[in-house]
Design a protein around this motif. Sequence first.
Motif, PDB file in Angstrom:
ATOM      1  N   ASN A 206       0.835  -1.194   0.000  1.00 15.83           N
ATOM      2  CA  ASN A 206       0.000   0.000   0.000  1.00 15.83           C
ATOM      3  C   ASN A 206       0.874   1.250   0.000  1.00 15.83           C
ATOM      4  N   GLY A 207       0.599   2.144  -0.926  1.00 17.78           N
ATOM      5  CA  GLY A 207       1.382   3.366  -1.029  1.00 17.78           C
ATOM      6  C   GLY A 207       2.451   3.303  -2.101  1.00 17.78           C
ATOM      7  N   ALA A 208       2.686   2.129  -2.648  1.00 19.27           N
ATOM      8  CA  ALA A 208       3.704   2.004  -3.695  1.00 19.27           C
ATOM      9  C   ALA A 208       3.230   2.701  -4.972  1.00 19.27           C
ATOM     10  N   ARG A 209       4.153   3.416  -5.596  1.00 20.36           N
ATOM     11  CA  ARG A 209       3.870   4.028  -6.886  1.00 20.36           C
ATOM     12  C   ARG A 209       4.997   3.632  -7.820  1.00 20.36           C
ATOM     13  N   VAL A 210       4.683   2.783  -8.758  1.00 21.15           N
ATOM     14  CA  VAL A 210       5.718   2.224  -9.622  1.00 21.15           C
ATOM     15  C   VAL A 210       5.404   2.546 -11.072  1.00 21.15           C
ATOM     16  N   VAL A 211       6.369   3.123 -11.742  1.00 25.59           N
ATOM     17  CA  VAL A 211       6.275   3.307 -13.184  1.00 25.59           C
ATOM     18  C   VAL A 211       7.436   2.546 -13.781  1.00 25.59           C
ATOM     19  N   GLY A 212       7.146   1.407 -14.364  1.00 26.24           N
ATOM     20  CA  GLY A 212       8.197   0.577 -14.937  1.00 26.24           C
ATOM     21  C   GLY A 212       7.747  -0.865 -14.982  1.00 26.24           C
ATOM     22  N   ASP A 213       8.576  -1.685 -15.583  1.00 27.45           N
ATOM     23  CA  ASP A 213       8.234  -3.095 -15.729  1.00 27.45           C
ATOM     24  C   ASP A 213       8.575  -3.859 -14.447  1.00 27.45           C
ATOM     25  N   VAL A 214       7.773  -4.856 -14.184  1.00 25.16           N
ATOM     26  CA  VAL A 214       7.985  -5.673 -12.978  1.00 25.16           C
ATOM     27  C   VAL A 214       8.105  -7.127 -13.409  1.00 25.16           C
ATOM     28  N   ARG A 215       9.193  -7.756 -13.039  1.00 20.70           N
ATOM     29  CA  ARG A 215       9.391  -9.170 -13.374  1.00 20.70           C
ATOM     30  C   ARG A 215       9.908  -9.921 -12.151  1.00 20.70           C
ATOM     31  N   ALA A 216       9.252 -11.003 -11.827  1.00 22.33           N
ATOM     32  CA  ALA A 216       9.705 -11.840 -10.713  1.00 22.33           C
ATOM     33  C   ALA A 216       8.915 -13.142 -10.751  1.00 22.33           C
ATOM     34  N   PRO A 217       9.430 -14.187 -10.115  1.00 24.19           N
ATOM     35  CA  PRO A 217       8.657 -15.442 -10.052  1.00 24.19           C
ATOM     36  C   PRO A 217       7.329 -15.227  -9.357  1.00 24.19           C
ATOM     37  N   ARG A 218       7.361 -14.410  -8.310  1.00 25.52           N
ATOM     38  CA  ARG A 218       6.118 -14.123  -7.604  1.00 25.52           C
ATOM     39  C   ARG A 218       5.977 -12.609  -7.461  1.00 25.52           C
ATOM     40  N   ILE A 219       4.830 -12.105  -7.806  1.00 27.29           N
ATOM     41  CA  ILE A 219       4.589 -10.672  -7.695  1.00 27.29           C
ATOM     42  C   ILE A 219       3.308 -10.461  -6.910  1.00 27.29           C
ATOM     43  N   ALA A 220       3.390  -9.632  -5.911  1.00 24.59           N
ATOM     44  CA  ALA A 220       2.200  -9.282  -5.145  1.00 24.59           C
ATOM     45  C   ALA A 220       1.958  -7.787  -5.302  1.00 24.59           C
ATOM     46  N   ILE A 221       0.782  -7.435  -5.734  1.00 27.85           N
ATOM     47  CA  ILE A 221       0.385  -6.030  -5.805  1.00 27.85           C
ATOM     48  C   ILE A 221      -0.773  -5.862  -4.849  1.00 27.85           C
ATOM     49  N   GLU A 222      -0.502  -5.211  -3.769  1.00 31.13           N
ATOM     50  CA  GLU A 222      -1.520  -5.110  -2.733  1.00 31.13           C
ATOM     51  C   GLU A 222      -2.433  -3.919  -2.995  1.00 31.13           C
ATOM     52  N   ARG A 223      -3.544  -3.928  -2.276  1.00 29.75           N
ATOM     53  CA  ARG A 223      -4.513  -2.851  -2.405  1.00 29.75           C
ATOM     54  C   ARG A 223      -3.865  -1.523  -2.036  1.00 29.75           C
ATOM     55  N   GLY A 224      -4.041  -0.546  -2.901  1.00 33.85           N
ATOM     56  CA  GLY A 224      -3.457   0.767  -2.638  1.00 33.85           C
ATOM     57  C   GLY A 224      -2.156   1.004  -3.375  1.00 33.85           C
ATOM     58  N   ALA A 225      -1.628  -0.031  -4.012  1.00 35.82           N
ATOM     59  CA  ALA A 225      -0.397   0.139  -4.790  1.00 35.82           C
ATOM     60  C   ALA A 225      -0.750   0.555  -6.212  1.00 35.82           C
ATOM     61  N   LEU A 226       0.030   1.465  -6.761  1.00 40.87           N
ATOM     62  CA  LEU A 226      -0.199   1.931  -8.124  1.00 40.87           C
ATOM     63  C   LEU A 226       0.943   1.455  -9.004  1.00 40.87           C
ATOM     64  N   VAL A 227       0.584   0.904 -10.139  1.00 41.82           N
ATOM     65  CA  VAL A 227       1.601   0.391 -11.055  1.00 41.82           C
ATOM     66  C   VAL A 227       1.259   0.816 -12.466  1.00 41.82           C
ATOM     67  N   ARG A 228       2.263   1.267 -13.180  1.00 41.49           N
ATOM     68  CA  ARG A 228       2.099   1.475 -14.617  1.00 41.49           C
ATOM     69  C   ARG A 228       3.294   0.834 -15.293  1.00 41.49           C
ATOM     70  N   GLY A 229       3.025  -0.219 -16.013  1.00 43.91           N
ATOM     71  CA  GLY A 229       4.110  -0.905 -16.695  1.00 43.91           C
ATOM     72  C   GLY A 229       3.753  -2.357 -16.959  1.00 43.91           C
ATOM     73  N   TYR A 230       4.691  -3.052 -17.525  1.00 42.03           N
ATOM     74  CA  TYR A 230       4.501  -4.451 -17.883  1.00 42.03           C
ATOM     75  C   TYR A 230       4.817  -5.315 -16.666  1.00 42.03           C
ATOM     76  N   VAL A 231       3.863  -6.109 -16.276  1.00 38.66           N
ATOM     77  CA  VAL A 231       4.058  -6.950 -15.097  1.00 38.66           C
ATOM     78  C   VAL A 231       4.060  -8.397 -15.537  1.00 38.66           C
ATOM     79  N   GLN A 232       5.087  -9.131 -15.119  1.00 41.37           N
ATOM     80  CA  GLN A 232       5.180 -10.519 -15.547  1.00 41.37           C
ATOM     81  C   GLN A 232       5.711 -11.405 -14.435  1.00 41.37           C
ATOM     82  N   THR A 233       4.947 -12.410 -14.101  1.00 40.88           N
ATOM     83  CA  THR A 233       5.446 -13.411 -13.168  1.00 40.88           C
ATOM     84  C   THR A 233       6.089 -14.538 -13.957  1.00 40.88           C
TER      85      THR A 233
END
Lengths: 217, 104
Positions: A76-103
Amino acid sequence: MASVTVIGRGAHVTGRVTGAVDLEIHGRVDGEVTIDGELTVEAEGLVAANLSARRLVVRGAVKGDLSAVDAVVLENGARVVGDVRAPRIAIERGALVRGYVQTGSASAASAQRSEAREAAPRAKPQAAAARPAAPAARATPKTQTQARPAPVAARAPAPAPASRTAPVAHNSVLAGGAPTKSATLGAGSAPPRGGPPAPVVPVLKKGSKGALKKKAG
Amino acid sequence: MASTVIGAGITIEGEVATDDDVIVQGTIRGKLNAKESVTIEEGATVEADIVGGAMRVAGQVTGNISSTDRVDLQPGAKVVGNVKAARITIADGAQFKGNVDMDV
């Protein structure tokens, strides 16, 4: 304290940060961060860098690509602009993401692998969607076929549904509308709920007929 | 408690600027600017010009040190570079090569 590195609230690091221990960022970092450990961008952290770590937790602002060997957690409170890559990705309520997300498997080094991964997830969701759909399709006919014989015995004596539908019939009768139509309408509205229309109609007819006779007599 | 800690095993190549305290146990190459105290602990390696408040050096520094307050070179410290501060102490066992400027 010894093994934890902290970039404090008032700190501004420009350049490359590398290492094999945990890192907390409360301040600003511009450049690149590569950690073999847990990297935490705290709520007040402001990062313009590509982040790479074993485990990556973000509560602050990041402009750059995130990759982790283990997991990325955007809290919560995260603001991410960019790609996210990991085996496991958790985006919790309140997190903002703009980008390509790939598990998927980490170490997004080779382009071939990333291309293969891009193709793979597209096929997987379809298969995953098809699997749950098939059991559901199988299950529904069974329940319908099982339900049909039972309600005839079960619903006829049950007063609750009849009493609920009865006032509607009464109102329609009082309004002067055709009682049979209201009964069929009530029967027509019933099936979408339960499914089987056959047992519902006689119950309503019985009630409505009785009401009609009383009103008429 | 210093708000910024560069732990052992961390390497920063670039510039570190902070408004508050810094403790360095790892490696910094580039620049280190602080407004408050700077502590270079044993085992730390700093190849950078350091500007800040009170400084305590027990590690290895290659670069110029400039302090608004004081600089203490502790036993085991190894400093190559010029030191500029109002007060400077060099403990027995500290290695030092460079100019000293005490604003006389």
